[in-house]
Write a protein that holds these residues in place. Sequence first.
Motif, short mmCIF file in Angstrom:
data_model
loop_
_atom_site.label_atom_id
_atom_site.label_comp_id
_atom_site.label_asym_id
_atom_site.label_seq_id
_atom_site.Cartn_x
_atom_site.Cartn_y
_atom_site.Cartn_z
N PHE A 38 23.96 -120.94 55.60
CA PHE A 38 23.44 -120.02 54.60
C PHE A 38 23.52 -118.61 55.16
O PHE A 38 23.13 -118.37 56.30
CB PHE A 38 21.99 -120.37 54.25
CG PHE A 38 21.85 -121.73 53.62
CD1 PHE A 38 21.94 -121.88 52.26
CD2 PHE A 38 21.67 -122.85 54.42
CE1 PHE A 38 21.84 -123.14 51.67
CE2 PHE A 38 21.56 -124.11 53.84
CZ PHE A 38 21.64 -124.25 52.46
N THR A 39 24.02 -117.68 54.35
CA THR A 39 24.12 -116.28 54.75
C THR A 39 22.89 -115.54 54.25
O THR A 39 22.62 -115.50 53.05
CB THR A 39 25.39 -115.64 54.16
OG1 THR A 39 26.53 -116.40 54.55
CG2 THR A 39 25.55 -114.21 54.64
N LEU A 40 22.13 -114.99 55.17
CA LEU A 40 20.90 -114.27 54.83
C LEU A 40 21.23 -112.83 54.41
O LEU A 40 22.32 -112.33 54.67
CB LEU A 40 19.96 -114.27 56.03
CG LEU A 40 19.56 -115.65 56.56
CD1 LEU A 40 18.54 -115.51 57.68
CD2 LEU A 40 19.02 -116.53 55.45
N PRO A 41 20.28 -112.15 53.74
CA PRO A 41 20.54 -110.78 53.28
C PRO A 41 20.96 -109.81 54.39
O PRO A 41 21.71 -108.88 54.15
CB PRO A 41 19.19 -110.35 52.68
CG PRO A 41 18.54 -111.62 52.27
CD PRO A 41 18.96 -112.63 53.31
N SER A 51 17.72 -128.60 55.09
CA SER A 51 17.29 -127.55 54.17
C SER A 51 17.28 -128.08 52.75
O SER A 51 17.97 -129.05 52.43
CB SER A 51 18.17 -126.31 54.29
OG SER A 51 19.53 -126.64 54.10
N VAL A 53 17.19 -126.59 48.60
CA VAL A 53 17.34 -125.45 47.70
C VAL A 53 16.97 -125.89 46.30
O VAL A 53 17.42 -126.94 45.83
CB VAL A 53 18.80 -124.91 47.73
CG1 VAL A 53 19.01 -123.84 46.68
CG2 VAL A 53 19.15 -124.38 49.11
N SER A 57 18.32 -122.43 41.57
CA SER A 57 19.00 -121.48 42.46
C SER A 57 20.40 -121.94 42.78
O SER A 57 21.35 -121.16 42.76
CB SER A 57 18.20 -121.31 43.76
OG SER A 57 16.94 -120.74 43.50
N PRO A 71 25.11 -118.09 49.82
CA PRO A 71 24.33 -116.87 50.02
C PRO A 71 22.84 -117.18 49.97
O PRO A 71 22.43 -118.25 49.49
CB PRO A 71 24.74 -115.99 48.84
CG PRO A 71 25.15 -116.94 47.78
CD PRO A 71 25.75 -118.13 48.50
N TYR A 72 22.05 -116.25 50.44
CA TYR A 72 20.60 -116.38 50.38
C TYR A 72 20.16 -116.60 48.93
O TYR A 72 20.66 -115.92 48.03
CB TYR A 72 19.95 -115.12 50.95
CG TYR A 72 18.45 -115.08 50.76
CD1 TYR A 72 17.62 -115.81 51.59
CD2 TYR A 72 17.90 -114.32 49.74
CE1 TYR A 72 16.25 -115.77 51.41
CE2 TYR A 72 16.52 -114.27 49.57
CZ TYR A 72 15.71 -115.01 50.39
OH TYR A 72 14.35 -114.98 50.22
N SER A 74 16.60 -116.97 46.63
CA SER A 74 15.13 -116.90 46.65
C SER A 74 14.54 -117.81 45.61
O SER A 74 15.19 -118.32 44.75
CB SER A 74 14.68 -115.47 46.40
OG SER A 74 15.17 -114.99 45.18
#
Length: 74
Positions: A38-41, A51, A53, A57, A71-72, A74
Amino acid sequence: MSPTGANTAERNSDLNFQLRAWNRKNKLGKVFDSNGCFTLPNGAVLSPDASWVKLESWDSLTLEEQDKFAPYMS
Protein backbone atom coordinates in the motif's frame (compact mmCIF):
# COMPACT_ATOMS: atom_id res chain seq x y z
CA MET A 1 12.32 -6.39 5.92
CA SER A 2 14.05 -9.68 5.40
CA PRO A 3 12.08 -12.93 5.87
CA THR A 4 11.30 -13.93 9.43
CA GLY A 5 11.64 -17.23 11.23
CA ALA A 6 9.18 -20.09 11.26
CA ASN A 7 7.50 -19.07 14.54
CA THR A 8 6.73 -15.58 13.24
CA ALA A 9 5.52 -16.97 9.92
CA GLU A 10 3.15 -19.32 11.75
CA ARG A 11 1.74 -16.47 13.85
CA ASN A 12 1.30 -14.31 10.75
CA SER A 13 -0.47 -17.15 8.98
CA ASP A 14 -2.89 -17.53 11.89
CA LEU A 15 -3.49 -13.78 12.02
CA ASN A 16 -4.34 -13.73 8.32
CA PHE A 17 -6.59 -16.78 8.72
CA GLN A 18 -8.51 -15.15 11.59
CA LEU A 19 -8.96 -11.92 9.65
CA ARG A 20 -10.11 -13.77 6.52
CA ALA A 21 -12.52 -15.97 8.51
CA TRP A 22 -14.05 -12.88 10.13
CA ASN A 23 -14.35 -11.17 6.75
CA ARG A 24 -15.92 -14.22 5.08
CA LYS A 25 -18.60 -14.20 7.76
CA ASN A 26 -19.23 -10.43 7.63
CA LYS A 27 -18.39 -9.68 3.95
CA LEU A 28 -17.34 -6.13 4.75
CA GLY A 29 -14.06 -5.80 2.88
CA LYS A 30 -10.98 -7.36 1.36
CA VAL A 31 -8.15 -9.12 3.19
CA PHE A 32 -4.52 -9.04 2.03
CA ASP A 33 -1.32 -10.79 3.06
CA SER A 34 2.18 -9.31 3.05
CA ASN A 35 2.49 -9.61 -0.74
CA GLY A 36 0.09 -6.70 -1.12
CA CYS A 37 1.69 -3.29 -0.75
CA PHE A 38 0.00 0.00 0.00
CA THR A 39 1.31 3.44 -0.94
CA LEU A 40 0.77 5.97 1.84
CA PRO A 41 0.13 9.70 1.23
CA ASN A 42 3.77 10.51 2.08
CA GLY A 43 4.96 8.09 -0.64
CA ALA A 44 6.03 5.33 1.73
CA VAL A 45 5.19 1.82 0.52
CA LEU A 46 4.28 -0.67 3.24
CA SER A 47 3.35 -4.35 3.15
CA PRO A 48 1.72 -5.31 6.45
CA ASP A 49 1.64 -8.97 7.51
CA ALA A 50 -2.15 -8.83 7.25
CA SER A 51 -4.45 -6.00 6.24
CA TRP A 52 -8.13 -5.34 5.71
CA VAL A 53 -9.73 -2.72 3.49
CA LYS A 54 -13.37 -1.65 3.60
CA LEU A 55 -15.24 -2.95 0.51
CA GLU A 56 -16.45 0.54 -0.47
CA SER A 57 -12.88 1.83 -0.45
CA TRP A 58 -11.61 -1.11 -2.50
CA ASP A 59 -14.44 -0.80 -5.02
CA SER A 60 -13.66 2.91 -5.48
CA LEU A 61 -10.28 1.99 -7.02
CA THR A 62 -9.88 1.43 -10.73
CA LEU A 63 -8.87 -2.05 -11.93
CA GLU A 64 -5.43 -0.62 -12.71
CA GLU A 65 -5.07 0.69 -9.15
CA GLN A 66 -6.19 -2.67 -7.75
CA ASP A 67 -3.59 -4.46 -9.87
CA LYS A 68 -0.63 -2.38 -8.60
CA PHE A 69 0.41 -1.24 -5.13
CA ALA A 70 -2.90 0.09 -3.86
CA PRO A 71 -3.02 3.77 -2.90
CA TYR A 72 -3.88 4.87 0.61
CA MET A 73 -7.59 4.42 1.33
CA SER A 74 -9.30 6.14 4.25
